[in-house]
Design an enzyme around this catalytic site. Structure first.
Site, mmCIF file in Angstrom:
data_model
loop_
_atom_site.group_PDB
_atom_site.id
_atom_site.type_symbol
_atom_site.label_atom_id
_atom_site.label_comp_id
_atom_site.label_asym_id
_atom_site.label_seq_id
_atom_site.Cartn_x
_atom_site.Cartn_y
_atom_site.Cartn_z
ATOM 1 N N ASP A 1 0.789 92.853 53.768
ATOM 2 C CA ASP A 1 0.463 91.493 53.338
ATOM 3 C C ASP A 1 1.041 90.406 54.244
ATOM 4 O O ASP A 1 0.370 89.400 54.514
ATOM 5 C CB ASP A 1 0.927 91.273 51.897
ATOM 6 C CG ASP A 1 0.185 92.159 50.913
ATOM 7 O OD1 ASP A 1 -0.739 92.875 51.355
ATOM 8 O OD2 ASP A 1 0.516 92.149 49.717
ATOM 9 N N HIS B 1 1.710 99.902 50.405
ATOM 10 C CA HIS B 1 0.501 99.224 50.860
ATOM 11 C C HIS B 1 0.719 97.727 51.011
ATOM 12 O O HIS B 1 -0.027 97.068 51.740
ATOM 13 C CB HIS B 1 -0.646 99.462 49.867
ATOM 14 C CG HIS B 1 -1.913 98.772 50.243
ATOM 15 N ND1 HIS B 1 -2.626 99.115 51.376
ATOM 16 C CD2 HIS B 1 -2.581 97.743 49.672
ATOM 17 C CE1 HIS B 1 -3.697 98.328 51.470
ATOM 18 N NE2 HIS B 1 -3.681 97.496 50.450
ATOM 19 N N CYS B 2 1.731 97.164 50.353
ATOM 20 C CA CYS B 2 1.858 95.707 50.294
ATOM 21 C C CYS B 2 2.813 95.114 51.330
ATOM 22 O O CYS B 2 2.418 94.297 52.158
ATOM 23 C CB CYS B 2 2.293 95.285 48.891
ATOM 24 S SG CYS B 2 1.049 95.584 47.621
ATOM 25 N N ILE B 3 4.087 95.522 51.279
ATOM 26 C CA ILE B 3 5.084 94.811 52.086
ATOM 27 C C ILE B 3 4.848 94.948 53.588
ATOM 28 O O ILE B 3 5.026 93.973 54.326
ATOM 29 C CB ILE B 3 6.503 95.269 51.702
ATOM 30 C CG1 ILE B 3 6.735 95.023 50.211
ATOM 31 C CG2 ILE B 3 7.547 94.514 52.503
ATOM 32 C CD1 ILE B 3 8.081 95.489 49.707
#
Length: 423
Positions: free
Chosen positions: A278, A273-275
């Site tokens: 974001d 979900h992040c890299i």
């Protein structure tokens, strides 16, 4: 506000026991809710997915990074609810909902807006509202504040507002939510200190930033750092392949340097979900500020293109054995986005399988944690009898390094491609 790092002891919580509401009980929200409950705070957990709250009420965890036993040990300390009325009785409300990107790669704050509208409907004077969801700088004091103040209460005067970006790393055996320092930014110094009192009892240390925007920017920088370095190693791996160099061996060698280098390894792409998300929040904010981050956007493109590059290599390897990719049986080992977890959010294996299929390969998958992967409506079930299937495949592609994939299994394969070691 002066930036400050505070070391705290979880044996003596920094603040008094208080009722905490947590909105969003997924990979970020549930570990945080459990941590608050384990520290002695009564917790109200809210999620708009009835199946999630039902599982928790039955003593079962909806995410594989929090065990059923850990949930059951909480007893009544964590109450999972479908309605939101109880939020009015909470001293603090923590928002941990997803903040993805839309089809165009732009920030999608719809879930965050909805959650904040829910908070506003029950907001009362004296409450602390914390946003853990990842956002770009300016969202907490802009979008979030505007929604909350529809209640008629003023942030920083009638209620406190802070941003504490989540730092969850699913499956990390060393650092959990309690052992990871947290960054705190407040709308006012009092807001920041109230958040420090809450989190100080459940984490090893906190770092108070100068304001909200610094805390917001911290999270997107942390994951953009990883995105850019992964883009670098993906290009470096392709370069090594052109020269017949083992990229993984080079990275291992460089990692022996005790300073100035951190190893990143190539793979089939970037997931989670992040890299993959974001850096797009950061790039969006940078473009709006008139200072586009070209390196960040280039790294994003490199990593997005990585699955196609991997399929190119598969095709080349098969050709050396006299086999065409079209019609070949390719076994993909591991479909989650990181080792030894079942999380498939934004897994690069989806575009990888899509590309393999488009080129005519007969794709089979195996993952001990994921029973099925759906790609463009096609259901790929994880195969059984792994050893036999490995022996039958024309090519075995190690897409994820689950610990079960050892040399005992792989030595039976006719042809193995491990992108972690080669381009």
């Amino acid at each position: 506000m002066t930036q400050l790092t505070v070391q705290v002891s979880r044996r003596t919580p920094a603040g008094a026991r208080c009722r905490v509401g947590v909105i969003g009980l997924g990979y970020a929200g549930l570990p945080q809710a459990v941590a608050f409950a384990e520290a002695g705070h009564p917790v109200i957990g809210v999620d708009n997915r009835p199946e999630v709250t039902a599982m928790l009420r039955e003593g079962r965890s909806p995410v594989d990074t929090v065990s059923d036993d850990r949930v059951r040990r909480l007893g009544g300390a964590l109450s999972a609810l479908d309605d939101t009325e109880a939020l009015a009785d909470c001293s603090a409300v923590v928002v941990c909902v997803p903040t993805p990107v839309d089809a165009a790669g732009e920030p999608d704050l719809s879930a965050l807006r909805a959650a904040c509208a829910t908070v506003a409907a029950h907001l009362r004077p004296g409450q602390l509202v914390v946003i853990e969801s990842t956002v770009y700088p300016g969202v907490t004091d802009g979008v979030v504040r505007a929604v909350l103040e529809r209640s008629g209460l003023v942030a920083g005067t009638h209620f406190s507002l802070a941003h504490v970006p989540e730092r969850v790393d699913p499956g990390n055996p060393v650092f959990d939510s309690a052992d990871t320092s947290r960054v705190i930014g407040g709308l006012t110094p009092v807001c920041a200190l109230r958040a420090e009192e809450l989190y100080g009892g459940v984490v090893s240390s906190v770092h108070i930033t100068a304001g909200l925007r610094e805390a917001e920017a911290t999270k997107v920088l942390e994951n953009t750092y990883r995105q850019v370095n992964l883009g670098l190693v993906h290009e470096f791996a392709a370069y090594c392949d052109a020269l017949g160099i083992d990229a993984g061996a080079v990275i291992d060698a460089a990692a022996t340097k005790p300073f100035g280098f951190q190893p990143f390894y190539p793979g089939v792409g970037v997931g989670g979900h992040c890299i993959p998300v974001d850096p797009l929040y950061l790039a969006h904010s940078a473009r709006a500020a008139g200072t586009p981050l070209h390196l960040v956007e280039l790294a994003q493109r490199i990593n997005d293109e990585r699955p196609v590059r991997v399929v190119d290599v598969c095709e080349t390897l098969l050709r050396t054995t006299g086999t065409a990719l079209a019609g070949a049986e390719v076994l993909v080992l591991g479909v989650s986005y990181k080792p030894d977890v079942s999380d498939v959010r934004n897994t690069p294996v989806v575009p990888l399988v899509r590309e393999l299929t488009a080129r005519g390969a007969q794709v089979r998958i195996h993952d001990p944690y994921v029973p099925e992967l759906v790609v463009d409506g096609m259901h790929h079930k994880s195969v059984s009898h792994l050893g036999a299937v490995i022996a039958e495949a024309d090519l075995v592609l190690v897409a994820q390094h689950h610990s079960v994939y050892d040399t005992e299994h792989l030595h039976r394969a006719r042809l193995v491609y491990d992108p972690r070691r080669h381009a």
